[in-house]
Scaffold this active site. Structure first.
Site, PDB file in Angstrom:
ATOM      1  N   ALA A  13       0.841  -1.204   0.000  1.00 12.06           N
ATOM      2  CA  ALA A  13       0.000   0.000   0.000  1.00 12.06           C
ATOM      3  C   ALA A  13       0.872   1.249   0.000  1.00 12.06           C
ATOM      4  CB  ALA A  13      -0.923  -0.019   1.225  1.00 12.06           C
ATOM      5  N   CYS A 278      13.093   5.676  -7.997  1.00 14.47           N
ATOM      6  CA  CYS A 278      13.242   4.810  -9.179  1.00 14.47           C
ATOM      7  C   CYS A 278      14.496   5.004 -10.015  1.00 14.47           C
ATOM      8  CB  CYS A 278      12.033   4.991 -10.078  1.00 14.47           C
ATOM      9  SG  CYS A 278      10.601   4.138  -9.456  1.00 14.47           S
ATOM     10  N   PHE A 340      12.094  15.351  -2.965  1.00 12.47           N
ATOM     11  CA  PHE A 340      12.946  15.177  -4.166  1.00 12.47           C
ATOM     12  C   PHE A 340      12.413  15.937  -5.361  1.00 12.47           C
ATOM     13  CE2 PHE A 340      11.039  12.183  -7.255  1.00 12.47           C
ATOM     14  CZ  PHE A 340       9.972  11.685  -6.536  1.00 12.47           C
ATOM     15  N   ARG A 348      12.807  10.142  -0.802  1.00 18.18           N
ATOM     16  CA  ARG A 348      13.752   9.090  -1.172  1.00 18.18           C
ATOM     17  C   ARG A 348      14.741   9.590  -2.240  1.00 18.18           C
ATOM     18  NH1 ARG A 348       9.637   4.164  -2.178  1.00 18.18           N
ATOM     19  NH2 ARG A 348       8.389   5.905  -2.928  1.00 18.18           N
TER      20      ARG A 348
HETATM   21  C1  UDX Z   1       7.093   1.103  -5.881  1.00 16.52           C
HETATM   22  C2  UDX Z   1       7.420  -0.151  -6.635  1.00 16.52           C
HETATM   23  O1  UDX Z   1       6.695  -1.185  -6.121  1.00 16.52           O
HETATM   24  C3  UDX Z   1       8.896  -0.286  -6.705  1.00 16.52           C
HETATM   25  O2  UDX Z   1       9.290  -1.445  -7.346  1.00 16.52           O
HETATM   26  C4  UDX Z   1       9.327   0.874  -7.486  1.00 16.52           C
HETATM   27  O3  UDX Z   1      10.612   0.778  -7.963  1.00 16.52           O
HETATM   28  C5  UDX Z   1       9.131   2.074  -6.641  1.00 16.52           C
HETATM   29  O4  UDX Z   1       7.785   2.188  -6.435  1.00 16.52           O
HETATM   30  P1  UDX Z   1       6.523   2.191  -3.726  1.00 16.52           P
HETATM   31  O5  UDX Z   1       5.057   1.983  -3.813  1.00 16.52           O
HETATM   32  O6  UDX Z   1       7.052   3.538  -4.099  1.00 16.52           O
HETATM   33  O7  UDX Z   1       7.250   1.087  -4.601  1.00 16.52           O
HETATM   34  O8  UDX Z   1       7.161   1.711  -2.399  1.00 16.52           O
HETATM   35  P2  UDX Z   1       6.657   1.925  -0.942  1.00 16.52           P
HETATM   36  O9  UDX Z   1       5.950   3.223  -0.824  1.00 16.52           O
HETATM   37  O10 UDX Z   1       7.814   1.619  -0.084  1.00 16.52           O
HETATM   38  O11 UDX Z   1       5.519   0.788  -0.773  1.00 16.52           O
HETATM   39  C6  UDX Z   1       5.751  -0.562  -0.714  1.00 16.52           C
HETATM   40  C7  UDX Z   1       4.833  -1.140   0.348  1.00 16.52           C
HETATM   41  O12 UDX Z   1       4.911  -2.558   0.324  1.00 16.52           O
HETATM   42  C8  UDX Z   1       5.155  -0.719   1.795  1.00 16.52           C
HETATM   43  O13 UDX Z   1       4.023  -0.123   2.364  1.00 16.52           O
HETATM   44  C9  UDX Z   1       5.518  -2.026   2.488  1.00 16.52           C
HETATM   45  O14 UDX Z   1       5.120  -2.071   3.835  1.00 16.52           O
HETATM   46  C10 UDX Z   1       4.776  -3.028   1.659  1.00 16.52           C
HETATM   47  N1  UDX Z   1       5.276  -4.405   1.751  1.00 16.52           N
HETATM   48  C11 UDX Z   1       6.587  -4.666   1.601  1.00 16.52           C
HETATM   49  C12 UDX Z   1       4.371  -5.444   1.984  1.00 16.52           C
HETATM   50  O15 UDX Z   1       3.185  -5.219   2.152  1.00 16.52           O
HETATM   51  N2  UDX Z   1       4.835  -6.716   2.030  1.00 16.52           N
HETATM   52  C13 UDX Z   1       6.149  -7.021   1.912  1.00 16.52           C
HETATM   53  O16 UDX Z   1       6.515  -8.184   1.991  1.00 16.52           O
HETATM   54  C14 UDX Z   1       7.052  -5.951   1.682  1.00 16.52           C
HETATM   55  C1  UDX Z   2       9.785   8.689 -12.314  1.00 12.49           C
HETATM   56  C2  UDX Z   2       9.221   8.505 -13.720  1.00 12.49           C
HETATM   57  O1  UDX Z   2       8.924   9.792 -14.283  1.00 12.49           O
HETATM   58  C3  UDX Z   2       7.975   7.636 -13.687  1.00 12.49           C
HETATM   59  O2  UDX Z   2       7.498   7.405 -15.012  1.00 12.49           O
HETATM   60  C4  UDX Z   2       8.308   6.324 -13.025  1.00 12.49           C
HETATM   61  O3  UDX Z   2       7.164   5.512 -12.929  1.00 12.49           O
HETATM   62  C5  UDX Z   2       8.894   6.551 -11.638  1.00 12.49           C
HETATM   63  O4  UDX Z   2      10.031   7.416 -11.730  1.00 12.49           O
HETATM   64  P1  UDX Z   2       9.218  10.198 -10.219  1.00 12.49           P
HETATM   65  O5  UDX Z   2      10.455   9.649  -9.626  1.00 12.49           O
HETATM   66  O6  UDX Z   2       7.973  10.220  -9.406  1.00 12.49           O
HETATM   67  O7  UDX Z   2       8.837   9.411 -11.557  1.00 12.49           O
HETATM   68  O8  UDX Z   2       9.497  11.702 -10.644  1.00 12.49           O
HETATM   69  P2  UDX Z   2       9.977  12.503 -11.935  1.00 12.49           P
HETATM   70  O9  UDX Z   2       9.005  13.562 -12.208  1.00 12.49           O
HETATM   71  O10 UDX Z   2      10.321  11.624 -13.061  1.00 12.49           O
HETATM   72  O11 UDX Z   2      11.283  13.216 -11.371  1.00 12.49           O
HETATM   73  C6  UDX Z   2      12.417  12.492 -10.968  1.00 12.49           C
HETATM   74  C7  UDX Z   2      13.511  13.421 -10.579  1.00 12.49           C
HETATM   75  O12 UDX Z   2      14.022  14.113 -11.711  1.00 12.49           O
HETATM   76  C8  UDX Z   2      13.103  14.509  -9.580  1.00 12.49           C
HETATM   77  O13 UDX Z   2      14.111  14.649  -8.614  1.00 12.49           O
HETATM   78  C9  UDX Z   2      12.986  15.743 -10.434  1.00 12.49           C
HETATM   79  O14 UDX Z   2      13.192  16.928  -9.716  1.00 12.49           O
HETATM   80  C10 UDX Z   2      14.063  15.508 -11.453  1.00 12.49           C
HETATM   81  N1  UDX Z   2      13.844  16.219 -12.730  1.00 12.49           N
HETATM   82  C11 UDX Z   2      12.775  15.898 -13.513  1.00 12.49           C
HETATM   83  C12 UDX Z   2      14.743  17.194 -13.134  1.00 12.49           C
HETATM   84  O15 UDX Z   2      15.722  17.490 -12.432  1.00 12.49           O
HETATM   85  N2  UDX Z   2      14.537  17.804 -14.329  1.00 12.49           N
HETATM   86  C13 UDX Z   2      13.486  17.509 -15.153  1.00 12.49           C
HETATM   87  O16 UDX Z   2      13.373  18.118 -16.234  1.00 12.49           O
HETATM   88  C14 UDX Z   2      12.576  16.526 -14.715  1.00 12.49           C
END
Ligand code: UDX
Ligand code: UDX
Length: 467
Positions: A13, A278, A340, A348
């Site tokens: 979640a 990511c 970020f 993160r």
């Molecule tokens: C997501 C994607 O799933 C990850 O692969 C991607 O690269 C980044 O985004 P995200 O939703 O951002 O992850 O991660 P997070 O907000 O940490 O949520 C993951 C959740 O999974 C946590 O709430 C954690 O408690 C839960 N979890 C983890 C479970 O419910 N079961 C587990 O065994 C491990």
């Molecule tokens: C990214 C991808 O965009 C998304 O498709 C994927 O599923 C998860 O990873 P996110 O990490 O949420 O999404 O943010 P994003 O808007 O892509 O920005 C990533 C980082 O790049 C941020 O730190 C942002 O400030 C930076 N950024 C982005 C720049 O410095 N310049 C830009 O022009 C765009």
């Protein structure tokens, strides 16, 4: 075999699982969606009556939660029960970089994906479609398949199909990205299983935007999309340094090149380097896979994208110290922005973390303001206790501020690290009165009103802008 999806379970979640399932529930009122997580606090917050406590801040999310929660969208810690009821299970758990063992520092740690697959294998009933939502290294689907086939109960009629359905949402715009995606990608081999997932998305996504491929192409496309996006940021950041040296303005350069349709205007904003959960992780994964297959040159090429990102952060810290007469020991620095990027409370891999750590190491006293990040989160990221006041510390120290005004009080310099809307029209008349002289503002996101700051006697340094 035609699948009738009436019950979905999502394991995880988090930032991805929560918003994605909310949007599915919103558009598919006939499907019951259960989002489960091992973290009871997270689930409690998803169920909180006070919607400001939702674990994820995304524009438009509260409205969907208000509409669907306890109707066809549920949050629970009862993982096994919801697995056993589900026709389709999304795996949306986190996959951080391994910190020890083989592949440490590069490969993804798949222990949570594996344990989720084991639970599914044990508790699922009948025909179940398992969907990889988490970003995973190529070929993870085969690992999931192998685990699913370990039948712990000897129950007959258990059938699993694995699909890859990577999520391309960006934080801060998650709901809009989910509602209006550029494309939906579904990888798999079983036509009926693919159709079942396609049918869910066609409730709101035009079918021309739904792309189906084999499993590996789908898994790899997610890594490559993120690698290409990150590469553009490192490219423009490398040019920001060159602009500073040559007297060019990187904003003009990015506008000029972005008007070429072949290059395109997006993702060309220079800044303090990319953060988020990511980009770094996915490129490290790509590097790991390339090395694994003996493609050393390809691995080195992508590694450079991360190197430039790190270099950009160090470069900013260094310029900052140099401009403040070569020392910031005991100087007061206001940090504007810790997330970020704007419109999220996520920190993160935020560039603010490494830059603040550099400044603390130089002995600065920093006061940090971010509209969404909590004091507790900043303490965790800096791995340092907050000092009660900035006044009598000789080593580096930090405090949390509730406003730009509070952070800027008696500061020698302001450092803008996140592009929050409110930093676009700062009240420099007021700020100039409360800062120490000579006052500086360093803008790494090119968002402040430079003329106005200068008008009130504040020195300005703009990333990527030569003199
Ligand atoms: C997501 C994607 O799933 C990850 O692969 C991607 O690269 C980044 O985004 P995200 O939703 O951002 O992850 O991660 P997070 O907000 O940490 O949520 C993951 C959740 O999974 C946590 O709430 C954690 O408690 C839960 N979890 C983890 C479970 O419910 N079961 C587990 O065994 C491990
Ligand atoms: C990214 C991808 O965009 C998304 O498709 C994927 O599923 C998860 O990873 P996110 O990490 O949420 O999404 O943010 P994003 O808007 O892509 O920005 C990533 C980082 O790049 C941020 O730190 C942002 O400030 C930076 N950024 C982005 C720049 O410095 N310049 C830009 O022009 C765009």
């Amino acid at each position: 075999m035609t699948y009738q999806i009436k019950n979905i379970c999502c394991i995880g979640a988090g930032y991805v699982g929560g918003p994605t399932m909310a949007v599915i529930a919103n558009y598919c009122p006939n499907i019951q969606v259960n989002v489960v997580d091992i973290d009871p606090v997270r689930i409690k917050n998803w169920n909180s009556k006070d919607l400001s406590r939702l674990p994820v801040y995304e524009k438009g999310l509260k409205e969907i939660i208000r509409k669907c929660r306890d109707i066809n969208l549920h949050f629970s810690i009862d993982i096994n029960k919801h697995i056993s009821k589900a026709d389709m299970i999304f795996i949306s758990v986190n996959t951080p970089i391994k910190i020890k063992g083989f592949g440490a520092g590069q490969a993804s740690d798949l222990k949570w994906v594996e344990s989720s697959a084991r639970q599914i294998s044990k508790f699922a009933k009948g025909k179940t479609i398992v969907v990889e939502k988490s970003t995973l290294p190529v070929k993870t689907a085969s690992l999931i398949k192998q685990i699913l086939e370990i039948d712990n109960t000897n129950e007959e009629n258990k059938v699993f199909h694995v699909l890859s359905n990577p999520e391309f949402l960006a934080e801060g715009t998650a709901i809009n990205d989910l509602q209006n995606p550029d494309r939906v990608l579904i990888g798999g081999s079983d036509k009926e299983a693919i159709k079942a997932l396609v049918n869910i998305y066609t409730n709101w996504v035009p079918s021309t935007k739904i792309l189906t491929t084999d499993l590996w192409s789908s898994e790899l496309s997610k890594l490559i999309a993120n690698a290409f996006l990150a590469q553009r940021i490192s490219s423009i950041n490398s040019i920001s340094a060159l602009c500073e040296m040559t007297g060019a303005d990187v904003k003009d350069v990015s506008s000029a090149i972005g008007m070429d349709k072949r290059i395109g205007q997006f993702f060309l904003n220079p800044g303090p380097g990319f953060g988020g959960s990511c980009f770094k992780k996915d490129i490290l994964n790509l590097v790991y896979i390339c090395n694994h297959y003996g493609l050393k040159e390809v691995a080195q090429y992508w590694e450079k994208v991360i190197e430039i990102n790190h270099w950009q952060q160090k470069r900013i810290s260094k310029i900052f110290v140099e401009k403040l007469f070569g020392t910031i020991t005991e100087k007061r620095i206001a940090i504007f922005g810790f997330a970020f990027k704007a419109n999220t409370n996520d920190t993160r891999e935020s560039p603010s973390i490494s830059i603040c750590k550099d400044l603390l190491e130089e002995g600065a006293r920093i006061s940090i303001y971010d509209p969404k990040v909590t004091r507790k989160q900043i303490g965790i990221n800096l791995n340092m206790l907050e000092s009660r006041s900035l006044s009598n510390e000789s080593n580096g120290s930090w405090t949390f501020s509730k406003s730009t005004h509070e952070a800027a009080e008696n500061a020698d310099a302001i450092l803008v690290l996140t592009e929050w809307e409110e930093f676009k029209d700062l009240d420099f008349k007021n700020i100039s009165k409360i800062m120490r002289k000579p006052s500086w503002i360093f803008d790494t996101r090119s968002i402040i009103n430079v003329e106005e700051a200068k008008l009130y006697g504040i020195n300005v340094w703009n990333l990527g802008k030569g003199n």
